[in-house]
Design a protein around this motif. Structure first.
Motif, PDB file in Angstrom:
ATOM      1  N   TRP A 176      83.891  46.617  14.757  1.00 49.62           N
ATOM      2  CA  TRP A 176      84.087  45.529  15.725  1.00 49.62           C
ATOM      3  C   TRP A 176      83.238  44.312  15.388  1.00 49.62           C
ATOM      4  O   TRP A 176      83.587  43.189  15.758  1.00 49.62           O
ATOM      5  CB  TRP A 176      83.795  46.013  17.153  1.00 49.62           C
ATOM      6  N   GLN A 177      82.157  44.488  14.668  1.00 55.32           N
ATOM      7  CA  GLN A 177      81.318  43.346  14.316  1.00 55.32           C
ATOM      8  C   GLN A 177      81.972  42.454  13.266  1.00 55.32           C
ATOM      9  O   GLN A 177      81.497  41.347  13.016  1.00 55.32           O
ATOM     10  CB  GLN A 177      79.948  43.834  13.842  1.00 55.32           C
ATOM     11  N   TRP A 195      85.364  41.798  13.599  1.00 56.29           N
ATOM     12  CA  TRP A 195      86.537  41.225  14.249  1.00 56.29           C
ATOM     13  C   TRP A 195      86.346  39.720  14.380  1.00 56.29           C
ATOM     14  O   TRP A 195      85.229  39.240  14.613  1.00 56.29           O
ATOM     15  CB  TRP A 195      86.748  41.813  15.639  1.00 56.29           C
ATOM     16  N   ARG A 197      86.151  36.130  16.056  1.00 60.60           N
ATOM     17  CA  ARG A 197      85.784  35.698  17.398  1.00 60.60           C
ATOM     18  C   ARG A 197      86.990  35.148  18.137  1.00 60.60           C
ATOM     19  O   ARG A 197      87.881  34.553  17.541  1.00 60.60           O
ATOM     20  CB  ARG A 197      84.722  34.610  17.340  1.00 60.60           C
ATOM     21  N   ARG A 217      77.747  38.493  18.173  1.00 59.99           N
ATOM     22  CA  ARG A 217      78.888  38.654  19.071  1.00 59.99           C
ATOM     23  C   ARG A 217      78.688  39.860  19.963  1.00 59.99           C
ATOM     24  O   ARG A 217      77.932  40.760  19.657  1.00 59.99           O
ATOM     25  CB  ARG A 217      80.190  38.809  18.289  1.00 59.99           C
ATOM     26  N   VAL A 225      81.513  42.241  22.646  1.00 62.10           N
ATOM     27  CA  VAL A 225      82.949  42.423  22.861  1.00 62.10           C
ATOM     28  C   VAL A 225      83.192  42.977  24.255  1.00 62.10           C
ATOM     29  O   VAL A 225      82.468  43.863  24.719  1.00 62.10           O
ATOM     30  CB  VAL A 225      83.537  43.395  21.805  1.00 62.10           C
ATOM     31  N   VAL A 276      86.111  38.764  21.882  1.00 63.84           N
ATOM     32  CA  VAL A 276      84.982  38.822  20.962  1.00 63.84           C
ATOM     33  C   VAL A 276      84.211  37.521  21.173  1.00 63.84           C
ATOM     34  O   VAL A 276      84.652  36.456  20.756  1.00 63.84           O
ATOM     35  CB  VAL A 276      85.449  38.979  19.504  1.00 63.84           C
TER      36      VAL A 276
END
Length: 176
Positions: A50-51, A53, A55, A148, A150, A160
């Motif tokens: 997910w880091q 993904w 924004r 970020r 989420v 995000v």
């Protein structure tokens, strides 16, 4: 000797003459080859982490009013996609996102991940929200997440969001 070669020469000329009368070989009939189908460029698979993904487009803005303060995330001219509000009278923070889904939020930060129940706010346009005590450690995790954090919710696209200063400012407004 010349007379003995004459029949051989005549035979050779006769063979050459007959060979010249033969039609040239035909070119093969054109074959209808199937047209190549254009290859579609498949989108790159979504990053697993997910880091990585991308924004959500937009930015945070900070506002104060009689009830407290709030940070709104979105793009100019559109309703906010996410809101972090400090209600000073209740000493509560409310995190809301646009939409009507009532499935729980899953909030991911670099320090922690937690699922939290969400309820409709009853407003127009529709939002769903969850409440926090001002000292909830998840708030600090959101404010200090690297790059970020989420907000995921089944049935909606993940938000995000960058942990800009507006997030920490609203949290501190409620603690002060």
């Amino acid at each position: 000797m010349i007379a003995s070669r004459l029949p051989l020469r005549l035979s050779t000329l006769l063979l050459l003459g007959v060979g010249a009368c033969v039609a040239p070989p035909r070119a093969p009939a054109p074959v209808d080859l199937p047209r190549p189908t254009p290859t579609l460029a498949l989108p790159a698979p979504a990053p697993v982490d997910w880091q990585d993904w991308p924004r959500t487009p937009g930015t945070w803005t900070y506002q104060r009013d009689a009830r407290g303060s709030r940070a709104l995330f979105g793009t100019a001219g559109q309703d906010a996609r996410a809101v972090l509000r400090c209600d000073r009278a209740e000493r509560r923070l409310f995190l809301s996102r646009s939409g009507g889904e009532t499935t729980p939020f899953t909030i991911r930060t670099t320090a922690t991940t937690r699922s939290i129940a969400a309820q409709p706010t009853g407003g127009t346009p529709p939002y769903v929200a969850t409440a926090f005590a001002p000292n909830d450690p998840l708030l600090d995790a959101m404010a200090f997440s690297r790059g970020r954090f989420v907000i995921e919710q089944a049935g909606t696209p993940a938000l995000v969001l960058p942990p800009y200063a507006e997030v920490g400012r609203v949290i501190e407004d409620c603690r002060g």
